[in-house]
Design an enzyme around this catalytic site. Structure first.
Site, PDB file in Angstrom:
ATOM      1  N   CYS A 189      19.335  12.055   8.596  1.00 49.54           N
ATOM      2  CA  CYS A 189      20.318  12.153   9.687  1.00 49.54           C
ATOM      3  C   CYS A 189      21.745  12.128   9.120  1.00 49.54           C
ATOM      4  CB  CYS A 189      20.120  10.988  10.670  1.00 49.54           C
ATOM      5  SG  CYS A 189      20.719   9.413  10.028  1.00 49.54           S
ATOM      6  N   HIS A 210      14.208 -12.397  21.318  1.00 46.42           N
ATOM      7  CA  HIS A 210      14.385 -11.305  22.296  1.00 46.42           C
ATOM      8  C   HIS A 210      13.086 -10.514  22.450  1.00 46.42           C
ATOM      9  CE1 HIS A 210      18.490 -11.208  23.740  1.00 46.42           C
ATOM     10  NE2 HIS A 210      18.897 -11.618  22.557  1.00 46.42           N
ATOM     11  N   CYS A 259      22.609   8.807   7.312  1.00 48.73           N
ATOM     12  CA  CYS A 259      21.953   8.701   6.001  1.00 48.73           C
ATOM     13  C   CYS A 259      22.615   9.629   4.986  1.00 48.73           C
ATOM     14  CB  CYS A 259      20.469   9.036   6.119  1.00 48.73           C
ATOM     15  SG  CYS A 259      19.492   7.735   6.905  1.00 48.73           S
ATOM     16  N   CYS A 286      21.242   4.220   9.930  1.00 46.56           N
ATOM     17  CA  CYS A 286      20.519   5.465  10.214  1.00 46.56           C
ATOM     18  C   CYS A 286      20.386   5.682  11.721  1.00 46.56           C
ATOM     19  CB  CYS A 286      19.133   5.342   9.574  1.00 46.56           C
ATOM     20  SG  CYS A 286      17.946   6.594  10.096  1.00 46.56           S
ATOM     21  N   HIS A 289      11.065 -10.466  10.495  1.00 49.83           N
ATOM     22  CA  HIS A 289      11.723  -9.670   9.446  1.00 49.83           C
ATOM     23  C   HIS A 289      12.492 -10.507   8.428  1.00 49.83           C
ATOM     24  CE1 HIS A 289      14.585 -10.205  12.728  1.00 49.83           C
ATOM     25  NE2 HIS A 289      15.477 -10.279  11.764  1.00 49.83           N
ATOM     26  N   GLU A 290      12.517 -11.850   8.614  1.00 52.60           N
ATOM     27  CA  GLU A 290      13.167 -12.722   7.618  1.00 52.60           C
ATOM     28  C   GLU A 290      12.072 -13.383   6.813  1.00 52.60           C
ATOM     29  OE1 GLU A 290      15.599 -15.672   9.516  1.00 52.60           O
ATOM     30  OE2 GLU A 290      16.750 -14.215  10.663  1.00 52.60           O
ATOM     31  N   CYS A 297      14.198 -15.478  14.050  1.00 53.44           N
ATOM     32  CA  CYS A 297      15.542 -14.934  14.320  1.00 53.44           C
ATOM     33  C   CYS A 297      15.712 -14.733  15.816  1.00 53.44           C
ATOM     34  CB  CYS A 297      15.667 -13.611  13.573  1.00 53.44           C
ATOM     35  SG  CYS A 297      17.121 -12.631  14.009  1.00 53.44           S
ATOM     36  N   THR A 355      16.519 -12.113  17.210  1.00 51.45           N
ATOM     37  CA  THR A 355      15.884 -10.838  17.558  1.00 51.45           C
ATOM     38  C   THR A 355      14.408 -11.050  17.895  1.00 51.45           C
ATOM     39  OG1 THR A 355      17.417  -9.644  16.139  1.00 51.45           O
ATOM     40  CG2 THR A 355      15.368  -8.514  16.690  1.00 51.45           C
TER      41      THR A 355
END
Lengths: 342, 342
Positions: free
Chosen positions: B96, B45, B99, B107, B63-64, B40, B42
């Site tokens: 928080c 980056h 949430c 969040c 994360h994918e 990704c 991200t």
């Protein structure tokens, strides 16, 4: 008939008050005897020459008013001579994509009366009947002159979806910001106003608003504390100031809303990362729709707002040039009314 | 057990692939054998060192993914070993204001897995069971690795309220922009994509999207004509490019909507006057909620999207460093998958 007069924009910083003949109403029109006209920031911009592309001198300007119907044109039904009225000064094309979709108040070719066509700084104003809203007979026509800006605020608060228990921050306490704050309170919201001008701070406090001066505190921190770390539910940007374009996105809670009321002459920097991080919504708002005028009329007629406290002075129309010169020198005015007829 | 490996971020532009022992699932956790992980923007980056404040080397990123459950921790119900799954990589604080209001995906203290904690560029990923979405048994795990970005697009299109007959403009045809365009079409909307990269233009056209290059035309004029002078119903900004922050407000119709998907590192100039004039709405959107994953799973499982056409290459995890170096040199990739286990 008494002498009729009108205040003509003659070019940058020049207004002349002259005698004029009343214009008989054509089919679908009415002629109104204007009681009081309010001076708006837009009029001041016009005076400064900022709207010379739209205003061709000599032209009567002004668009906030109250009055009574003096004469009725052919085919106008539902109104009679002597009715107290205000004008919703929008004359849309009814043909463009915005009008066809039901948003004629933001018509792509909108004739904003008092800018794009003659306005209400005159004793006698002839307007299309579709722009009229009738007032209760017992309304005070001085207070009624504030219905137009109150309708702006009613529109802003409606599109901002303000409701009970919302924590609302209003950036700017000029006439519109103050009215937005008051209408927010009227909806049951908890309202915080941010303003830097001492006169406006004092006035807002006198009418019961909670006000902070962002030159004296860190506004983002203050709002975080004020909302127990959540952030504001709704933020109204009513200054058009560059610094606030950037500030406004720092104040709302997750999925909070920003209502852009202020007019930004140039593109301004917005914290789009914050818009992304908190999934904020920014809603542009402009003028009003008929229901907003009805809301404003109800509020003013019911004396639900401290309208009289917002009227800084009432002067004869003849003093219009002097009044604009005072505004230019930074006079402490909230709303000045011009008395347009006997 | 076969040798497990993981790709560790070791600091700016350095990734190392090493053997690691699988982490047994604690209470409420599962251990997943990762089949494929997608690369990704991200991750790129992170590779460039832009996220060093959040990523502490050595750390596995990514994360994918798609995978199968290998091991189940104490107290986890509803899943069994061998289930095909994807992970919604969000671990919120649940305390928080965001949430508590039901927006745990944004969040205020979000743990975005693969950035703020170990990610999926490894053979074996141990995660909280609440992050799992089960997949149909017959789904292709290569295509399933695109569910996470498809869920981003599903969230964007849902919050953008895209519906049939809307004229939708998508600025940017990277993986997310392309998926937003495809999901918009899937909703029945008429979609126009604006992209300047030749590879992306070609790919988008191959999968049936209408694409223009704003370097070759006046995009605002084009969109006006494309919508018969009305303006677009919805505009998706999926580039994070400064010029598009200003362009995006010129494209929508009266009361149209702009969805800000792209990430702007710095505040960017927005045409707030246009936002005011047309009463535009700007909606920030970020990641996804559980229902967006379900939408994405349904679409990928039903082969409703040309997912395979978006997969530029599939490589062994060991080639991760070389892959990021190619991306840095401007390689023509849409989505590269890393094969993380046998």
């Amino acid at each position: 008939m008494r002498a009729m007069k009108g205040a003509f924009y003659q070019g940058k910083k020049r207004l002349s008050v002259e005698e004029i003949a009343p214009q008989p109403p054509g089919p679908g029109q009415v002629r109104i005897t204007v009681a009081y006209s309010g001076v708006c920031g837009t009029d001041f911009h016009a005076y400064l020459g900022h709207m010379d592309q739209r205003i061709k001198p000599p032209q009567v300007i002004g668009h906030e008013m109250s009055g009574t119907i003096a004469e009725i044109g052919e085919g106008v039904v539902g109104f009679k001579v002597g009715d107290k009225v205000v004008v919703r000064p929008l004359d849309p094309c009814l043909k463009c994509p915005a009008c066809r979709r039901g948003y004629s108040h933001i018509c792509y070719h909108l004739n904003f009366m008092g800018v794009d066509s003659p306005g209400c700084f005159q004793s006698s104003w002839t307007v299309p009947a579709h722009t009229l809203h009738r007032l209760p007979d017992d309304i005070d026509l001085k207070e009624a002159a504030l219905i137009e800006p109150t309708a702006v605020a009613a529109h802003d608060v409606r599109l901002g979806q303000v409701s009970e228990k919302d924590n609302v921050v209003v950036l700017g306490a000029g006439p519109i910001g103050t009215l937005v704050a008051l209408l927010g309170q009227n909806k049951g919201a908890r309202v915080l106003v941010a303003e830097i001008n001492q006169f406006r701070i004092k006035l807002a406090r006198e009418i019961g608003l909670e006000v902070v001066n962002p030159l004296e505190i860190d506004l983002a921190e203050y709002v975080a504390e004020w909302t127990n770390a959540a952030g504001a539910d709704i933020v109204f940007e009513v200054t058009g100031a560059e610094a606030n374009a950037e500030m406004m996105a720092r104040l709302p809670r997750a999925r909070g809303r920003i209502v852009v009321v202020g007019i930004f002459a140039e593109p301004a920097k917005v914290d789009l990362r914050r818009v992304f991080l908190r999934e904020l919504q920014i809603q542009g708002v402009r003028v009003y729709q008929p229901e907003d005028f009805e809301t404003a009329i109800s509020l003013v007629a019911a004396k639900a707002l401290p309208t009289n406290h917002l009227i800084s002075d009432i002067r004869p129309l003849e003093q219009i040039q002097a009044t604009f010169e005072e505004i230019e020198r930074g006079a402490d005015f909230m709303k000045v009314l011009l008395k347009c007829s006997k």
